[in-house]
Scaffold this active site. Structure first.
Site: not given
Ligand code: NAD
Ligand code: WQD
Length: 335
Positions: A84, A124, A148, A152, A176
């Protein structure tokens, strides 16, 4: 229901495991621990007072998945597993497509042969690309600005084709916004490797003295105070959104995408202030230049989730910051 959580040891998966178990579901985790620690299982046990079944393995191992689905008589899958980190995806696109897209194909193959067709996918807000209007609803055009995000998008499109191929499939893509915070116990939370890329984990590490100072990426955006605005959602609200999504997929055929956000945006400076309030600690920061690829504002409409899932986020940014701080303090005591 028996529910398989791929990537269930990760940040969002572990919180969802708590919510689903407490709702009476039987959770089975499958994870290869490439971005999580095995100790999360012990910590989940502390919260739940029971052991969860965990299968260690890669989602790209179709035989392992097929065996897990059949042996545990799985009714539905929540597919969290994936890589991610946006920046890393730009330098390692092959690894991102292999893990995220190939991993999903492997899961779909295993589900198809096992005749299990209820799926919730972790998508996402990144699939909306640069926002054309705000707040972002689910009809907003999709696009990607990095590998990335494109992984998705590819998965969402693939899932649409799968749902169209057979009405037995029931697939929901949850888009999300910015998940933050931690379980109220402080025993589980977001645990990034190395220096955090994301704002709230970075602030949390400054708050406990692990990092000296936050860099704020730009204060010249067209927002209330010039800093970036995002729709931060408490990870426990997000976890509860998955419970609502499972109830929905149980009796809705086809494919659907639903935003999980709060509908409200907060700026970087507002988040710093909230974290200072929650922790009682000053968060020193410098204003630096904008981060490449960042957008000014991004926040959702949460109406579709409210109407179709009867779900809405309940927790405040104070809750997000105080639980995040509690977790960060507890994390400092772990090896
Ligand atoms: P995370 O990295 O904490 O959790 C992902 C888990 O998947 C980890 O435990 C990792 O070990 C496991 N994993 C990765 N590749 C694998 C594989 N090939 N086989 C088995 N396990 C595997 O991430 P998260 O923040 O919990 O995110 C979960 C999902 O949500 C992801 O798909 C991410 O893209 C999506 N997402 C996250 C965010 C965010 O900001 N955290 C935002 C939008 C979407
Ligand atoms: C938030 C705000 C930064 C860090 C990312 C991915 C997105 C999603 C969630 C998975 C922005 C500012 C950040 C720092 C800062 N993940 N910032 N100083 O960029 O909205 O989203 O995570 O799907 O795909 O792009 O989140 O928390 O990185 O940034 O000022 O050290 O904080 O510029 O305005 P973002 P973020």
């Amino acid at each position: 229901m028996n529910i398989l959580l791929t990537g269930g040891a990760g940040y969002i998966g572990s919180h969802t495991a708590v919510v689903l178990t407490e709702a009476g579901h039987n959770v089975i985790i499958l994870d290869n621990f490439c971005n999580s620690d095995r100790s999360v299982l012990e910590r989940l046990k502390q919260i739940l007072q029971k052991d969860l079944i965990c299968i260690e393995g890669d989602v790209r191992n179709t035989d392992l998945l097929t065996q897990a689905l059949q042996e545990h008589k799985i009714d539905a899958v929540i597919h969290f597993a994936g890589l991610k980190a946006v920046g890393e995806s730009v330098t390692m696109p092959v690894e991102y497509y292999a893990n995220n897209v190939q991993g999903t194909i492997s899961l779909l193959e295993a589900m198809k042969v096992s005749n299990i067709k209820n799926l919730v996918f972790s998508s996402s807000a990144t699939v909306y690309g640069d926002p054309q209007y705000l707040p972002i609803d689910e009809n907003h055009p999709t696009s990607a600005t990095n590998a990335y995000g494109r992984s998705k998008l590819h998965i969402e499109e693939m899932l649409k084709d799968v749902a169209n191929s057979d009405p037995a499939w029931k697939i929901i893509c949850l888009r999300y916004f910015n998940p933050v915070g931690a379980h109220e116990s402080g025993f589980i939370g977001e645990d990034p490797n190395g220096i955090p890329n994301n704002l709230v984990p970075y602030i949390a590490q400054v708050a406990v003295g692990k990092l000296p100072k936050l860099n704020v990426y730009g204060n010249d955006y067209p927002t209330l105070d010039g800093t970036g605005v995002r729709d931060y959602i408490h990870v426990m609200d997000l976890a509860e959104g998955h419970l609502a999504a499972l109830n929905y997929v149980a009796d809705h055929s086809g494919w659907i995408a639903i935003n999980l956000g709060t509908g409200k945006g907060y700026s970087v400076l507002e988040m710093i202030e909230a974290f200072e309030g929650a922790s009682g600690n000053k968060i020193p920061f410098n204003i630096v230049t904008r981060r490449v690829g960042d957008i000014a504002s991004c926040y959702s409409t949460a109406e579709k989730a409210s109407q179709l899932l009867s779900w809405q986020a309940k927790r405040s940014i104070q809750d997000m910051c105080s639980s995040g701080y509690k977790w960060q303090n507890y994390r400092s005591t772990l090896a």
